[in-house]
Write a protein that holds these residues in place. Sequence first.
Motif, PDB file in Angstrom:
ATOM      1  N   VAL A  46      81.054  23.553  15.677  1.00  0.00           N
ATOM      2  CA  VAL A  46      79.892  23.202  16.503  1.00  0.00           C
ATOM      3  C   VAL A  46      79.420  21.787  16.167  1.00  0.00           C
ATOM      4  O   VAL A  46      79.046  21.012  17.059  1.00  0.00           O
ATOM      5  N   VAL A  47      79.425  21.423  14.866  1.00  0.00           N
ATOM      6  CA  VAL A  47      79.034  20.071  14.469  1.00  0.00           C
ATOM      7  C   VAL A  47      79.932  19.041  15.135  1.00  0.00           C
ATOM      8  O   VAL A  47      79.464  18.020  15.663  1.00  0.00           O
ATOM      9  N   SER A  48      81.252  19.290  15.121  1.00  0.00           N
ATOM     10  CA  SER A  48      82.182  18.345  15.739  1.00  0.00           C
ATOM     11  C   SER A  48      81.917  18.204  17.226  1.00  0.00           C
ATOM     12  O   SER A  48      81.914  17.087  17.772  1.00  0.00           O
ATOM     13  N   THR A  49      81.656  19.327  17.889  1.00  0.00           N
ATOM     14  CA  THR A  49      81.408  19.282  19.335  1.00  0.00           C
ATOM     15  C   THR A  49      80.133  18.514  19.657  1.00  0.00           C
ATOM     16  O   THR A  49      80.094  17.663  20.554  1.00  0.00           O
ATOM     17  N   LEU A  50      79.064  18.795  18.931  1.00  0.00           N
ATOM     18  CA  LEU A  50      77.789  18.118  19.203  1.00  0.00           C
ATOM     19  C   LEU A  50      77.875  16.628  18.901  1.00  0.00           C
ATOM     20  O   LEU A  50      77.298  15.805  19.615  1.00  0.00           O
ATOM     21  N   MET A  51      78.565  16.243  17.819  1.00  0.00           N
ATOM     22  CA  MET A  51      78.685  14.828  17.490  1.00  0.00           C
ATOM     23  C   MET A  51      79.447  14.064  18.559  1.00  0.00           C
ATOM     24  O   MET A  51      79.186  12.883  18.803  1.00  0.00           O
ATOM     25  N   LEU A  52      80.391  14.749  19.202  1.00  0.00           N
ATOM     26  CA  LEU A  52      81.197  14.077  20.220  1.00  0.00           C
ATOM     27  C   LEU A  52      80.513  14.069  21.591  1.00  0.00           C
ATOM     28  O   LEU A  52      80.715  13.147  22.379  1.00  0.00           O
ATOM     29  N   GLU A  53      79.681  15.064  21.872  1.00  0.00           N
ATOM     30  CA  GLU A  53      79.128  15.215  23.219  1.00  0.00           C
ATOM     31  C   GLU A  53      77.684  14.737  23.345  1.00  0.00           C
ATOM     32  O   GLU A  53      77.249  14.386  24.444  1.00  0.00           O
ATOM     33  N   VAL A  54      76.930  14.752  22.239  1.00  0.00           N
ATOM     34  CA  VAL A  54      75.506  14.410  22.287  1.00  0.00           C
ATOM     35  C   VAL A  54      75.308  13.063  21.612  1.00  0.00           C
ATOM     36  O   VAL A  54      75.892  12.790  20.555  1.00  0.00           O
ATOM     37  N   GLU A  55      74.465  12.223  22.214  1.00  0.00           N
ATOM     38  CA  GLU A  55      74.324  10.856  21.722  1.00  0.00           C
ATOM     39  C   GLU A  55      73.546  10.795  20.422  1.00  0.00           C
ATOM     40  O   GLU A  55      73.941  10.117  19.484  1.00  0.00           O
ATOM     41  N   ASN A  56      72.401  11.496  20.320  1.00  0.00           N
ATOM     42  CA  ASN A  56      71.583  11.427  19.113  1.00  0.00           C
ATOM     43  C   ASN A  56      70.765  12.701  18.983  1.00  0.00           C
ATOM     44  O   ASN A  56      70.820  13.600  19.830  1.00  0.00           O
ATOM     45  N   MET A  57      69.992  12.801  17.924  1.00  0.00           N
ATOM     46  CA  MET A  57      69.199  13.991  17.650  1.00  0.00           C
ATOM     47  C   MET A  57      68.083  14.169  18.663  1.00  0.00           C
ATOM     48  O   MET A  57      67.710  15.301  19.006  1.00  0.00           O
ATOM     49  N   ALA A  58      67.526  13.075  19.157  1.00  0.00           N
ATOM     50  CA  ALA A  58      66.460  13.192  20.163  1.00  0.00           C
ATOM     51  C   ALA A  58      66.984  13.841  21.437  1.00  0.00           C
ATOM     52  O   ALA A  58      66.316  14.698  22.048  1.00  0.00           O
ATOM     53  N   GLU A  59      68.167  13.439  21.860  1.00  0.00           N
ATOM     54  CA  GLU A  59      68.752  14.050  23.055  1.00  0.00           C
ATOM     55  C   GLU A  59      69.048  15.527  22.834  1.00  0.00           C
ATOM     56  O   GLU A  59      68.834  16.364  23.717  1.00  0.00           O
ATOM     57  N   LEU A  60      69.517  15.880  21.650  1.00  0.00           N
ATOM     58  CA  LEU A  60      69.800  17.284  21.351  1.00  0.00           C
ATOM     59  C   LEU A  60      68.526  18.117  21.361  1.00  0.00           C
ATOM     60  O   LEU A  60      68.510  19.248  21.883  1.00  0.00           O
ATOM     61  N   ALA A  61      67.447  17.586  20.823  1.00  0.00           N
ATOM     62  CA  ALA A  61      66.191  18.342  20.770  1.00  0.00           C
ATOM     63  C   ALA A  61      65.603  18.574  22.152  1.00  0.00           C
ATOM     64  O   ALA A  61      64.883  19.562  22.370  1.00  0.00           O
ATOM     65  N   ASN A  62      65.888  17.718  23.114  1.00  0.00           N
ATOM     66  CA  ASN A  62      65.339  17.834  24.467  1.00  0.00           C
ATOM     67  C   ASN A  62      66.250  18.572  25.431  1.00  0.00           C
ATOM     68  O   ASN A  62      65.924  18.705  26.609  1.00  0.00           O
ATOM     69  N   MET A  63      67.407  19.048  24.994  1.00  0.00           N
ATOM     70  CA  MET A  63      68.336  19.748  25.876  1.00  0.00           C
ATOM     71  C   MET A  63      67.854  21.161  26.149  1.00  0.00           C
ATOM     72  O   MET A  63      67.226  21.810  25.303  1.00  0.00           O
ATOM     73  N   GLU A  64      68.177  21.666  27.359  1.00  0.00           N
ATOM     74  CA  GLU A  64      67.808  23.020  27.760  1.00  0.00           C
ATOM     75  C   GLU A  64      68.816  24.031  27.222  1.00  0.00           C
ATOM     76  O   GLU A  64      69.896  23.672  26.744  1.00  0.00           O
ATOM     77  N   ASP A  65      68.442  25.341  27.361  1.00  0.00           N
ATOM     78  CA  ASP A  65      69.311  26.394  26.859  1.00  0.00           C
ATOM     79  C   ASP A  65      70.666  26.380  27.534  1.00  0.00           C
ATOM     80  O   ASP A  65      71.714  26.500  26.882  1.00  0.00           O
ATOM     81  N   TRP A  66      70.641  26.228  28.878  1.00  0.00           N
ATOM     82  CA  TRP A  66      71.905  26.302  29.605  1.00  0.00           C
ATOM     83  C   TRP A  66      72.820  25.115  29.298  1.00  0.00           C
ATOM     84  O   TRP A  66      74.045  25.236  29.314  1.00  0.00           O
ATOM     85  N   GLU A  67      72.211  23.940  28.967  1.00  0.00           N
ATOM     86  CA  GLU A  67      73.039  22.794  28.598  1.00  0.00           C
ATOM     87  C   GLU A  67      73.727  23.010  27.248  1.00  0.00           C
ATOM     88  O   GLU A  67      74.912  22.699  27.077  1.00  0.00           O
ATOM     89  N   LEU A  68      72.981  23.561  26.314  1.00  0.00           N
ATOM     90  CA  LEU A  68      73.587  23.839  25.005  1.00  0.00           C
ATOM     91  C   LEU A  68      74.601  24.971  25.104  1.00  0.00           C
ATOM     92  O   LEU A  68      75.638  24.945  24.429  1.00  0.00           O
ATOM     93  N   ALA A  69      74.324  25.977  25.954  1.00  0.00           N
ATOM     94  CA  ALA A  69      75.268  27.088  26.087  1.00  0.00           C
ATOM     95  C   ALA A  69      76.594  26.607  26.654  1.00  0.00           C
ATOM     96  O   ALA A  69      77.666  27.108  26.292  1.00  0.00           O
ATOM     97  N   ARG A  70      76.538  25.609  27.520  1.00  0.00           N
ATOM     98  CA  ARG A  70      77.781  25.081  28.084  1.00  0.00           C
ATOM     99  C   ARG A  70      78.625  24.374  27.035  1.00  0.00           C
ATOM    100  O   ARG A  70      79.858  24.376  27.104  1.00  0.00           O
ATOM    101  N   LEU A  71      77.977  23.824  26.021  1.00  0.00           N
ATOM    102  CA  LEU A  71      78.720  23.088  24.996  1.00  0.00           C
ATOM    103  C   LEU A  71      79.184  23.973  23.841  1.00  0.00           C
ATOM    104  O   LEU A  71      80.332  23.896  23.401  1.00  0.00           O
ATOM    105  N   VAL A  72      78.284  24.817  23.343  1.00  0.00           N
ATOM    106  CA  VAL A  72      78.587  25.540  22.103  1.00  0.00           C
ATOM    107  C   VAL A  72      78.519  27.058  22.262  1.00  0.00           C
ATOM    108  O   VAL A  72      78.645  27.789  21.269  1.00  0.00           O
ATOM    109  N   GLY A  73      78.302  27.559  23.473  1.00  0.00           N
ATOM    110  CA  GLY A  73      78.222  29.007  23.668  1.00  0.00           C
ATOM    111  C   GLY A  73      76.785  29.473  23.839  1.00  0.00           C
ATOM    112  O   GLY A  73      75.835  28.814  23.402  1.00  0.00           O
TER     113      GLY A  73
END
Length: 943
Positions: A891-918
């Motif tokens: 999951v760390v590898s996927t998020l580092m490659l797909e998400v730009e920074n921590m601020a963007e990750l904190a503002n993502m919706e449930d369905w956006e995160l589910a599409r990336l990591v389940g």
Amino acid sequence: MPSDAQAPVKLSLPLEFQQDIFNELREEDELVLLARGLGILRIATNLLHSYDAAGNNLILLVGADDRENVWIGESLAEHAAVSMAPKARGLSLVNTDLMSVGAREKLYAQGGIFSITSRILIVDFLSGLLNPETVTGMVVLHAERVVATSLEAFIIRIYRQKNKDGFLKAFSDQPEPFTTGFAPLANMMKNLFLQKPALFPRFHVTVAQSLEGRKKAEVIELEVPMTDAMKDIQNAVLECVEVSISELRKANTGIEMEDWTLDSALHRNFDTIIRRQLDPVWHRTSFKTRQIVRDLSLLRTILHALLSYDAINFNKYLDTVLAASQPPPGSTRQNQSPWLFLDAADTIFRTAKRRVYQGKVTNADLANTSNAVPDSLQPVLEELPKWNQLAEILQEIEQDAYFNPAPQDTSNGSILIMCGDQGTCRQLREYLQTMYVRPEETAEEDEDEEKTPSASFMMRRKLRNYLGWKRDFSNVSAALFSENQKAINGSTDQRVQSGRSSKAPPGKRRRIRGGGSASSGSTRTDTGAVRTAGDRDAHIASLMAELAPTEIEAMQKTEIGYDPLDNMEDFYELFDMNSLVIIHPYEGDMDEHVLEETKPRYVVMYEPDAAFIRRIEVYRSSHTDRTVKVFFMYYGGSVEEQRYLSAVRREKDSFTRLIRERGNMAITLNTAALDPQDSFLRTINTRIAGGGRLAATAQPPRVIVDVREFRSSLPSLLHGRGMVVVPCMLTVGDYIPTPEICIERKSIRDLIGSFANGRLFNQVESMMQHYKYTMLLIEFDQNKSFTLEPFSDLSAPPTTSIAAGLSTTPDLQAKIVMLTLAFPRLKIIWSSSPYQTAEIFAELKKNAEEPDPLTAVQKGLDPEMQGQEMRTFNQVSQDMLRALPGVNEKVVSTLMLEVENMAELANMEDWELARLVGTDVGRRIARFFTRSLWEGVPVPGGF
């Protein structure tokens, strides 16, 4: 295994003791300890040729340097041509990384004699590229280097474990290392896996009969008296040495000081011996003690320069010594060497100047001279006494060659002059070229007189160059100290503007150079200028190198002109060996080649050397049809004579002790390979935890080691503890003891360099990505202080003024703290020596699985493991992601490659995160960022 066939070999060993050694070595394995100069390389070459001529043999030559490889290679080729041996292949060198693995494997399969560097050979042994069982035998040169932690000892141990039938011969011509420590000869024999030492000193009966029974060389001993000025300087330097040793004895009680004598101080390794004894307590020694240790090396250099440098160059050298020792302007701290305050030091500098000129030369005189000698200066230009003696010897040789020709003699009429180093060779060449040339000032006076050899022309030219050098050196030195003073004033102004106090806080300890401590009442200005003493020494040394043209350059400017090389055959021809004067420095065993090639009838030993005297004896006894007349020169009552006599006495005493120890030495039983039952018991895990059963396995413990780590002694010690060392080209880490542990080993100097270039942070970051447990091993040297304080002055120099207290370069301890803050999961192992490191590895491997070499090599290389991609990301961000609920490495590898920074990750919706990591993990991450930490106080949407 190849057969060791006996083949008729034509020996080039005309002396009886050489033939005896050869015959003994052909019969059994042994260590041959020979006195210096008795032809150890010739014996080893004949032994190698005897196996090379037999063919179908694989012989390994270990410990030979480049010059010895050239010697042995040429000699083997010559032997093969003379003896008409069709199977002889000569010497093959394996000493660079340019030769591929496949090429080395093919060479080994073909057989022959291979001179291999120790690092390549140990890797080939451990990797299976070269099977030790296929090796016919091994010849080890410089056996004195085979200590317990050396690669050579590692190689011999592996060879003997897997090969009981191959021969093993060892050679050495340095008996002194075999006499230090407890039972040194027995320990050396144990490291070499040999049982019989063969000792051949100069006083051996067979050696003495071989060298004295035949026609001996004619030796004329010439004791050259020193000038009164040279005697005064020598006595003054010896007084400084004696006082320095006395100060060392007073300041360091409780240490063995038997060798701390004036006689021992004349040898080159005296300061090394003292430093080795003080190393365990070096961090507790005072600044004065450390300074005296350095001063002893300097004083010994001054003694050597007195007898080898001409008067002008010697005075120039003392100028640089004095300039480097002066405290900077504005400094009240007396950090000069103690010997400079002695009356003897004043005698040294004053007498050295008096040997060159009388009178006082002002800066104005230097500025107006344009390298000419000013009128206020009276040149003295004292010549070295050996120069005039050398000219008389050459005249005597010329008369002897004219009145006593030797038509039946097969030697040439050439003259060989042997010197201590290349600098003395250049000096003598210049003197011999100009000894009949007169300066313009005295040319008219000497017109009617018979010309006698003199160095006046050479010395006057050197004096003019020295005056120009002194003018430039004075200007640059003044500019240097002025620059430092400006830097101090500027930094002080900056400190005042920033509101800082100029005094140190009371009771606050400050670190100063040398490890000492300053008093609480001292001010900041006491520390001196921007540059430390070491920096100033290095800077002045570079100034001397820049300002002083070498003697070769000066001669080239005056002697070399344009030559179109037209009609070369009319002006050029081969040298006539009967009228050739050859000046050559001593080069150890290579001097035998010089004697064989030049075939001199006259040899002039400008400086004494005991080993070369024996080479002359061997050369004369080996060639009864050649006449050799030797002129042996030395300064009577000088340290040169004492050093020569002391070296001869030390070698004789060493052989006497070795003979006595050999008579009382017990037989060494080499157990290179363990009994199968013992091997099984060594692998039993006797640690019972939690009621578990006693586990046992027949598989020996295994450690994966990076091939670059074989420069250290740790792989050898690990192998000595029964571990299988697997060499691999690792991308991540240096040692892999278990599948989950990765260790990066750093010596103190490597640690400092890794911090300086930032490489260590990248290495730790890479280990964090691929291993569960990452460790930094900081390994100290054995018999040295187990503390970082002695290495504090090895780090990078501060970028601002020390006096201003504005240093921005953190010390080593602070850098380690920063490393642990950046990588909290990093474990640091402190080891006082490689021996303790081997014990630590054994503890780490308990109750652990064995690592897989293929998996270890793929770490950091396999794209599926995201090693290359993850390496470019910030480690702090990765650690923050790993702290989130439900997050694993994938999951760390996927998020580092797909998400730009921590601020963007904190503002993502449930369905956006589910599409990336389940769905499950995405919901848990989203709830984490939107969870209320306090009732009624929501967390902001971003960082």
